[in-house]
Design a protein around this motif. Structure first.
Motif, PDB file in Angstrom:
ATOM      1  N   LEU A  18      49.594  40.463  46.280  1.00  0.00           N
ATOM      2  CA  LEU A  18      49.071  40.221  44.940  1.00  0.00           C
ATOM      3  C   LEU A  18      50.101  39.573  44.041  1.00  0.00           C
ATOM      4  CD1 LEU A  18      47.105  43.541  44.377  1.00  0.00           C
ATOM      5  CD2 LEU A  18      46.203  41.304  44.987  1.00  0.00           C
ATOM      6  N   HIS A  25      41.328  30.308  45.313  1.00  0.00           N
ATOM      7  CA  HIS A  25      40.071  30.494  46.040  1.00  0.00           C
ATOM      8  C   HIS A  25      39.994  29.646  47.313  1.00  0.00           C
ATOM      9  CE1 HIS A  25      37.473  32.597  42.820  1.00  0.00           C
ATOM     10  NE2 HIS A  25      38.690  32.549  42.369  1.00  0.00           N
ATOM     11  N   GLY A  55      24.858  33.130  47.002  1.00  0.00           N
ATOM     12  CA  GLY A  55      25.077  32.915  48.421  1.00  0.00           C
ATOM     13  C   GLY A  55      25.883  34.034  49.029  1.00  0.00           C
ATOM     14  N   ARG A  60      36.002  37.217  48.543  1.00  0.00           N
ATOM     15  CA  ARG A  60      35.899  36.734  47.173  1.00  0.00           C
ATOM     16  C   ARG A  60      37.177  37.080  46.431  1.00  0.00           C
ATOM     17  NH1 ARG A  60      30.492  35.509  45.789  1.00  0.00           N
ATOM     18  NH2 ARG A  60      28.933  36.358  47.230  1.00  0.00           N
ATOM     19  N   VAL A  61      37.521  36.260  45.437  1.00  0.00           N
ATOM     20  CA  VAL A  61      38.747  36.492  44.680  1.00  0.00           C
ATOM     21  C   VAL A  61      38.377  36.903  43.260  1.00  0.00           C
ATOM     22  CG1 VAL A  61      40.868  35.473  43.816  1.00  0.00           C
ATOM     23  CG2 VAL A  61      40.032  34.836  46.082  1.00  0.00           C
ATOM     24  N   HIS A  62      38.723  38.137  42.899  1.00  0.00           N
ATOM     25  CA  HIS A  62      38.542  38.606  41.527  1.00  0.00           C
ATOM     26  C   HIS A  62      39.820  38.315  40.751  1.00  0.00           C
ATOM     27  CE1 HIS A  62      35.114  41.477  42.550  1.00  0.00           C
ATOM     28  NE2 HIS A  62      35.504  41.028  43.712  1.00  0.00           N
ATOM     29  N   SER A  63      39.750  38.291  39.435  1.00  0.00           N
ATOM     30  CA  SER A  63      40.966  38.178  38.630  1.00  0.00           C
ATOM     31  C   SER A  63      40.964  39.302  37.611  1.00  0.00           C
ATOM     32  CB  SER A  63      41.024  36.829  37.909  1.00  0.00           C
ATOM     33  OG  SER A  63      41.068  35.790  38.844  1.00  0.00           O
ATOM     34  N   PHE A  64      42.057  40.063  37.601  1.00  0.00           N
ATOM     35  CA  PHE A  64      42.159  41.192  36.685  1.00  0.00           C
ATOM     36  C   PHE A  64      43.305  40.969  35.733  1.00  0.00           C
ATOM     37  CE2 PHE A  64      39.030  43.722  38.651  1.00  0.00           C
ATOM     38  CZ  PHE A  64      39.143  43.552  40.017  1.00  0.00           C
ATOM     39  N   VAL A  76      46.391  39.245  37.493  1.00  0.00           N
ATOM     40  CA  VAL A  76      46.553  39.448  38.930  1.00  0.00           C
ATOM     41  C   VAL A  76      45.293  38.947  39.621  1.00  0.00           C
ATOM     42  CG1 VAL A  76      46.904  41.144  40.756  1.00  0.00           C
ATOM     43  CG2 VAL A  76      48.004  41.475  38.545  1.00  0.00           C
ATOM     44  N   PHE A  78      42.940  38.735  42.850  1.00  0.00           N
ATOM     45  CA  PHE A  78      42.673  39.826  43.776  1.00  0.00           C
ATOM     46  C   PHE A  78      41.659  39.409  44.825  1.00  0.00           C
ATOM     47  CE2 PHE A  78      43.454  44.354  43.987  1.00  0.00           C
ATOM     48  CZ  PHE A  78      42.455  44.803  44.832  1.00  0.00           C
ATOM     49  N   LYS A  80      39.374  39.897  47.957  1.00  0.00           N
ATOM     50  CA  LYS A  80      38.819  41.119  48.544  1.00  0.00           C
ATOM     51  C   LYS A  80      37.861  40.771  49.665  1.00  0.00           C
ATOM     52  CE  LYS A  80      36.096  43.461  45.859  1.00  0.00           C
ATOM     53  NZ  LYS A  80      34.783  43.372  46.502  1.00  0.00           N
TER      54      LYS A  80
ATOM     55  N   ARG B 204      41.603  45.477  33.385  1.00  0.00           N
ATOM     56  CA  ARG B 204      40.253  45.045  33.006  1.00  0.00           C
ATOM     57  C   ARG B 204      39.936  43.780  33.787  1.00  0.00           C
ATOM     58  NH1 ARG B 204      39.035  40.921  29.295  1.00  0.00           N
ATOM     59  NH2 ARG B 204      40.900  39.801  28.648  1.00  0.00           N
ATOM     60  N   LEU B 205      38.654  43.493  33.917  1.00  0.00           N
ATOM     61  CA  LEU B 205      38.261  42.305  34.653  1.00  0.00           C
ATOM     62  C   LEU B 205      38.518  41.091  33.782  1.00  0.00           C
ATOM     63  CD1 LEU B 205      36.820  41.257  37.268  1.00  0.00           C
ATOM     64  CD2 LEU B 205      34.754  41.167  35.887  1.00  0.00           C
ATOM     65  N   PHE B 206      39.305  40.152  34.295  1.00  0.00           N
ATOM     66  CA  PHE B 206      39.587  38.941  33.538  1.00  0.00           C
ATOM     67  C   PHE B 206      38.552  37.880  33.865  1.00  0.00           C
ATOM     68  CE2 PHE B 206      42.051  36.102  31.140  1.00  0.00           C
ATOM     69  CZ  PHE B 206      42.212  34.918  31.838  1.00  0.00           C
ATOM     70  N   GLU B 207      38.303  37.709  35.173  1.00  0.00           N
ATOM     71  CA  GLU B 207      37.339  36.699  35.584  1.00  0.00           C
ATOM     72  C   GLU B 207      36.636  37.202  36.840  1.00  0.00           C
ATOM     73  OE1 GLU B 207      37.634  31.953  35.490  1.00  0.00           O
ATOM     74  OE2 GLU B 207      38.991  32.904  36.926  1.00  0.00           O
ATOM     75  N   PRO B 209      34.554  37.040  40.348  1.00  0.00           N
ATOM     76  CA  PRO B 209      34.781  36.113  41.456  1.00  0.00           C
ATOM     77  C   PRO B 209      33.748  35.000  41.548  1.00  0.00           C
ATOM     78  CG  PRO B 209      33.951  38.202  42.254  1.00  0.00           C
ATOM     79  CD  PRO B 209      34.229  38.383  40.811  1.00  0.00           C
TER      80      PRO B 209
END
Lengths: 248, 290
Positions: A18, A25, A55, A60-64, A76, A78, A80, B204-207, B209
């Protein structure tokens, strides 16, 4: 059979750094590409060029945004995907035996010929690793590119998961956690690789390397030592100079 | 969780059907002939239509027969086997009762126990999921069994038991709601534990996916407005349990029975809709939804 194996010969999995992931992505795209553009049932998209595309994606890439007690917040990214848990809840709930964990390397897979698409494994997974493909009606999940890692038709350097191969930042690593000297085991030990949601007892195999501690962000002023006052109330020569200059 | 109509129909109808079968197995039916036939017809009709409804929930029903194979590990598989076993045993009991006027006591008790085991197994499909803290508790099984017994008693004509069972079911439902409302927080799954970033600070959620929806959001991140949910809870309690019990206390004439039965069904469907709609799945933490 949807009983979990007691022990697997190898424990293949990923380490996701991380601290290094830039959130590009690319791993999402390469995973979607490898699992869509080759043989086998594609990962479908619904209304891909329209107003509300949805779809099936396996990664998938989250952003926190993380706000420490003091200091600036950190962003960060993320990624997953399936964590190929040792105590995978998605395996034991499956009524048909379509969901299974391989004894030889611990990879959790879906046998699409047996899957009835009941969705219970997706409910059982805390990490959202499984998605029901709307077109095929069967469950899809990260296969740890089992069709790449043993594939003799690919050149040596391509025999790793597509996401690992493509990551431009080198944030993803693939290896055998059962081997103490493998890259993944050493990274986990050196950087303190962590489990996601450990309180649920799934014993995930994939490990996440936490972001390294950052600078506190205090400003450093080079001239400050030279500009500090020598004395507030000058005496002696400096006191006379101060008074004379004040009268001028 | 997305309250799929097929799953709501499945759990409500099969719960009622197997509840009624349990009472019939314990000897609550008319002696023989047409009245007995009516009782068994209703019971089998409810149970089978419930099971058929569950097949509509499947994305790939052509493999459905394989769902019986993993009874060693899967509650869903066990539920399928127990349902078939209960229907076969009660089928034999029903044939003996209708055509020969004989009451095969042991077969009946076995069938009744299998029917209750089926309802229990259905409840465990949901109660086993650690990912939905609200469901992950024995109260869930208590809820399913209580509803099934109450509805079954009513349909079997055991009105005294039904009144008591309605009130007890209402109590169990209230307990399940009060206890369930606190479960997610008590479990301690937070965005910090989900991402492991709690050691740095608040997450917290920034963006997200993806900008659109996906299977996970559609299925598992469903949110019911608090006021809307509260109103439905009141409707479920009143219509499902309190009013039917009150009506039964007044009279057991057929029109009143039909009214009570209709109200009970409305209440049960509302309660089961809420069961699914109010369930919070931990995957919502990754989308900043909790």
């Amino acid at each position: 059979m949807t009983d979990l194996p007691q022990k697997t010969a190898r424990k293949l999995g990923l380490v996701i750094d991380l601290d290094t992931c830039v959130g590009c992505h690319a791993c999402v795209i390469s995973c979607k590409g490898w699992n869509t553009e080759n043989y086998g049932a594609a990962l479908s998209d619904q209304d891909p060029y329209g107003a509300d595309p949805q779809g099936t994606f396996l990664n998938r890439v989250h952003s926190f945004e993380v706000q420490p007690a003091d200091g600036a917040s950190q962003t960060v990214h993320f990624p997953k995907s399936c964590l190929h848990c040792e105590d995978a809840p998605c395996v034991t709930v499956c009524p048909t035996g379509a969901s299974y964990k391989r004894v030889e390397d611990g990879i959790v897979l879906v046998n699409e010929n047996d899957c009835i698409g009941c969705g219970l494994c997706a409910w059982a997974c805390p990490y959202g690793a499984r998605e029901l493909d709307q077109t095929a009606g069967v469950m899809k999940k990260c296969t740890l590119c089992v069709d790449r890692i043993y594939n003799e038709n690919l050149p040596e350097e391509d025999r790793e998961p597509a996401c690992v191969r493509t990551c431009p930042a080198g944030a993803r690593h693939f290896g055998d956690f059962a081997d103490e000297n493998s890259n993944v085991s050493q990274l986990t030990a050196a950087r303190g690789g962590m489990d996601l949601m450990p309180e649920l007892g799934t014993k995930p195999v994939n490990k996440y390397l936490p972001p390294r501690p950052k600078d506190s962000g205090e400003e450093i002023d080079i001239l400050a030592p030279f500009l500090t006052p020598i004395s507030e109330e000058p005496r002696g020569f400096l006191g006379w100079l101060d008074k004379t200059l004040g009268k001028l | 969780m997305h309250p799929a109509p097929s799953v709501i129909l499945f759990t409500v109808l099969s719960g009622l059907g197997f509840g009624l079968l349990a009472f019939l197995g314990f000897g609550s039916s008319a002696a023989s002939g047409w009245p007995a036939f009516a009782h068994y017809f209703v019971a089998f009709g409810l149970a089978v239509s419930g099971l058929l409804a569950s097949v509509f929930h499947l994305g790939n029903p052509k493999n459905a027969i394989k769902a019986f194979s993993q009874w060693r590990s899967s509650w869903l598989s066990r539920e399928g086997l127990l349902a078939v076993a209960a229907l076969m045993v009660m089928g034999a009991y029903a044939l003996a009762a209708i055509f020969w006027g004989t009451s095969l006591k042991e077969i009946g008790i076995l069938g009744a126990l299998l029917s209750l085991a089926t309802v229990f197994s259905t409840s465990m499909i949901y109660a086993q999921l650690a990912t939905v803290p609200r469901w992950n508790h024995p109260l869930t099984s208590g809820l399913f069994l209580a509803f099934s017994i109450a509805g079954g008693a009513f349909l079997a004509g055991k009105f005294c038991i039904a009144i008591a069972a309605f009130l007890i079911s209402g109590g169990v439902q209230i307990a399940a709601w009060r206890f369930g409302d606190r479960r997610f927080a008590a479990r301690g799954s937070t965005m910090e534990s989900a991402t492991g970033l709690g050691r740095i600070g608040r997450v917290r959620l920034f963006e997200a996916p993806h900008t659109g929806g996906n299977y996970l959001l559609n299925e598992m991140v469903y949110q019911v407005g608090r006021k809307h949910g509260h109103r439905l809870r009141v409707i479920a309690l009143l219509s499902g349990f309190i009013l039917p019990a009150a009506l039964l206390l007044l009279s057991t004439q057929l029109p009143i029975l039909i009214l009570a039965g209709g109200l009970h069904c409305i209440g049960i469907f509302a309660a089961r809709w809420l069961f699914f709609a109010e369930a919070e799945h931990v995957v919502g933490l990754y989308y900043g939804k909790r």
